[in-house]
Design a protein around this motif. Structure first.
Motif, PDB file in Angstrom:
ATOM      1  N   UNK A  27      55.264  31.590  19.172  1.00  0.00           N
ATOM      2  CA  UNK A  27      56.330  31.405  17.952  1.00  0.00           C
ATOM      3  C   UNK A  27      57.503  30.604  17.990  1.00  0.00           C
ATOM      4  N   UNK A  28      57.752  30.321  19.384  1.00  0.00           N
ATOM      5  CA  UNK A  28      59.039  29.576  19.603  1.00  0.00           C
ATOM      6  C   UNK A  28      58.570  28.017  19.639  1.00  0.00           C
ATOM      7  N   UNK A  29      57.351  27.749  20.064  1.00  0.00           N
ATOM      8  CA  UNK A  29      56.869  26.491  20.013  1.00  0.00           C
ATOM      9  C   UNK A  29      56.656  26.163  18.578  1.00  0.00           C
ATOM     10  N   UNK A  30      55.930  26.855  17.827  1.00  0.00           N
ATOM     11  CA  UNK A  30      55.613  26.632  16.502  1.00  0.00           C
ATOM     12  C   UNK A  30      57.029  26.471  15.637  1.00  0.00           C
ATOM     13  N   UNK A  31      58.011  26.933  15.916  1.00  0.00           N
ATOM     14  CA  UNK A  31      59.394  27.015  15.151  1.00  0.00           C
ATOM     15  C   UNK A  31      60.139  25.853  15.779  1.00  0.00           C
ATOM     16  N   UNK A  32      60.092  25.600  16.643  1.00  0.00           N
ATOM     17  CA  UNK A  32      60.689  24.496  17.657  1.00  0.00           C
ATOM     18  C   UNK A  32      62.286  25.459  18.046  1.00  0.00           C
ATOM     19  N   UNK A  33      61.977  26.702  18.256  1.00  0.00           N
ATOM     20  CA  UNK A  33      62.844  27.538  18.393  1.00  0.00           C
ATOM     21  C   UNK A  33      63.034  27.657  20.180  1.00  0.00           C
ATOM     22  N   UNK A  34      64.390  28.202  20.281  1.00  0.00           N
ATOM     23  CA  UNK A  34      64.706  28.692  22.009  1.00  0.00           C
ATOM     24  C   UNK A  34      64.109  29.934  22.152  1.00  0.00           C
ATOM     25  N   UNK A  35      63.341  30.163  23.059  1.00  0.00           N
ATOM     26  CA  UNK A  35      62.877  31.377  23.674  1.00  0.00           C
ATOM     27  C   UNK A  35      63.817  32.049  24.408  1.00  0.00           C
ATOM     28  N   UNK A  36      64.148  33.260  24.062  1.00  0.00           N
ATOM     29  CA  UNK A  36      65.245  33.989  24.849  1.00  0.00           C
ATOM     30  C   UNK A  36      64.615  35.398  25.269  1.00  0.00           C
ATOM     31  N   UNK A  37      63.925  35.558  26.382  1.00  0.00           N
ATOM     32  CA  UNK A  37      63.397  36.570  26.840  1.00  0.00           C
ATOM     33  C   UNK A  37      64.323  37.588  27.529  1.00  0.00           C
ATOM     34  N   UNK A  38      64.397  38.576  27.086  1.00  0.00           N
ATOM     35  CA  UNK A  38      65.459  39.721  27.394  1.00  0.00           C
ATOM     36  C   UNK A  38      65.016  40.944  28.207  1.00  0.00           C
ATOM     37  N   UNK A  39      65.554  41.192  29.237  1.00  0.00           N
ATOM     38  CA  UNK A  39      65.178  42.524  30.129  1.00  0.00           C
ATOM     39  C   UNK A  39      66.627  43.485  29.959  1.00  0.00           C
ATOM     40  N   UNK A  40      66.348  44.317  29.563  1.00  0.00           N
ATOM     41  CA  UNK A  40      67.679  45.379  29.109  1.00  0.00           C
ATOM     42  C   UNK A  40      67.445  46.355  30.449  1.00  0.00           C
ATOM     43  N   UNK A  41      68.370  46.725  31.083  1.00  0.00           N
ATOM     44  CA  UNK A  41      68.767  47.574  32.084  1.00  0.00           C
ATOM     45  C   UNK A  41      69.831  48.500  31.855  1.00  0.00           C
ATOM     46  N   UNK A  42      69.707  49.782  32.684  1.00  0.00           N
ATOM     47  CA  UNK A  42      70.845  50.772  32.892  1.00  0.00           C
ATOM     48  C   UNK A  42      71.028  50.987  34.336  1.00  0.00           C
ATOM     49  N   UNK A  43      71.991  51.411  34.863  1.00  0.00           N
ATOM     50  CA  UNK A  43      72.373  51.943  36.091  1.00  0.00           C
ATOM     51  C   UNK A  43      71.310  52.896  36.357  1.00  0.00           C
ATOM     52  N   UNK A  49      76.239  58.884  34.661  1.00  0.00           N
ATOM     53  CA  UNK A  49      76.651  59.118  35.977  1.00  0.00           C
ATOM     54  C   UNK A  49      77.338  58.050  36.629  1.00  0.00           C
ATOM     55  N   UNK A  50      77.146  56.661  36.153  1.00  0.00           N
ATOM     56  CA  UNK A  50      77.688  55.532  36.735  1.00  0.00           C
ATOM     57  C   UNK A  50      79.247  55.478  36.341  1.00  0.00           C
ATOM     58  N   UNK A  51      79.606  55.922  35.248  1.00  0.00           N
ATOM     59  CA  UNK A  51      81.161  56.214  34.828  1.00  0.00           C
ATOM     60  C   UNK A  51      81.923  57.142  35.541  1.00  0.00           C
ATOM     61  N   UNK A  52      81.094  58.419  36.095  1.00  0.00           N
ATOM     62  CA  UNK A  52      81.663  59.189  36.950  1.00  0.00           C
ATOM     63  C   UNK A  52      81.999  58.842  38.254  1.00  0.00           C
ATOM     64  N   UNK A  53      81.128  57.919  38.940  1.00  0.00           N
ATOM     65  CA  UNK A  53      81.295  57.610  40.356  1.00  0.00           C
ATOM     66  C   UNK A  53      80.873  55.822  40.308  1.00  0.00           C
ATOM     67  N   UNK A  54      81.733  55.229  39.708  1.00  0.00           N
ATOM     68  CA  UNK A  54      81.582  53.546  39.602  1.00  0.00           C
ATOM     69  C   UNK A  54      81.383  53.201  41.146  1.00  0.00           C
ATOM     70  N   UNK A  55      80.558  52.114  41.050  1.00  0.00           N
ATOM     71  CA  UNK A  55      80.267  51.619  42.372  1.00  0.00           C
ATOM     72  C   UNK A  55      80.021  49.983  42.244  1.00  0.00           C
ATOM     73  N   UNK A  56      81.040  49.190  42.112  1.00  0.00           N
ATOM     74  CA  UNK A  56      80.899  47.621  41.807  1.00  0.00           C
ATOM     75  C   UNK A  56      80.030  47.170  42.630  1.00  0.00           C
ATOM     76  N   UNK A  57      79.704  46.964  43.830  1.00  0.00           N
ATOM     77  CA  UNK A  57      78.695  46.383  44.820  1.00  0.00           C
ATOM     78  C   UNK A  57      77.245  47.034  44.252  1.00  0.00           C
ATOM     79  N   UNK A  58      77.280  48.348  44.090  1.00  0.00           N
ATOM     80  CA  UNK A  58      75.896  48.827  43.623  1.00  0.00           C
ATOM     81  C   UNK A  58      75.270  48.330  42.432  1.00  0.00           C
ATOM     82  N   UNK A  59      76.404  48.004  41.277  1.00  0.00           N
ATOM     83  CA  UNK A  59      76.330  47.608  39.896  1.00  0.00           C
ATOM     84  C   UNK A  59      75.745  46.114  40.005  1.00  0.00           C
TER      85      UNK A  59
END
Length: 176
Positions: A27-43, A49-59
């Protein structure tokens, strides 16, 4: 390349998302568009649980793991970045449905999501546990066109192999 045109695709590394990724590249090739592959993630353990015990290095480690998982999915699908299309991969913190609909916020965007084949029982259990279909969320909330890509027939064959179907039986079905 079309000015500002984007094809956003949800990527998890699953077979369904890789099928959607391949369709999104076309679809991106046909439209001449930028492809934006997105991987969503949560801690791990969830945001609460992360808000209760934040750990920036782990994040930071989780962020790095998400980016590596997205890179691995692109490698598995194409051996790296797909040729002939501009790619802007993103690993974004948050639940997949809201992340995808939040990014696909322009009328000219195309949001590509894989759909799964779930039985009635499995779907009911997912809804009871608060999990829902990412594709269903995107179809209900997107502000742009959504392309829902069904699983390929190959996925059914692979699922059958995982369940222990006799290879000779599968070969006989393929020959029929």
């Amino acid at each position: 390349m079309s000015d500002g045109a984007r094809v956003i695709v949800g990527v998890s590394g699953s077979l369904g998302s890789l099928t959607a990724l391949h369709r999104a590249v076309g679809e991106a090739r046909d439209r001449g568009a930028v492809l934006v592959p997105v991987l969503a993630w949560t801690p791990a353990g969830g945001e609460h649980n992360y808000r209760l015990r934040p750990c920036p290095p782990l994040l930071r480690a989780w962020e790095d793991m998400a980016a590596a998982r997205l890179e691995r999915a692109l490698d598995e699908a194409f051996g790296g970045l797909p040729a002939g299309v501009r790619v802007e991969p993103q690993a974004v913190r948050g639940p997949a449905g809201p992340v995808l609909t939040g990014l696909a916020d322009r009328p000219g965007d195309l949001l590509v999501v894989g759909t799964g084949r779930h039985g009635a029982v499995r779907g009911a259990v997912r809804r009871m546990l608060g999990g829902g279909s990412v594709g269903r969320h995107c179809l209900a909330h997107a502000r742009c066109t959504v392309l829902a890509v069904p699983p390929s027939d190959l996925q059914d064959d692979l699922r059958a192999l995982r369940r222990g179907v006799d290879l000779r039986e599968l070969a006989a079905l393929a020959a029929a």
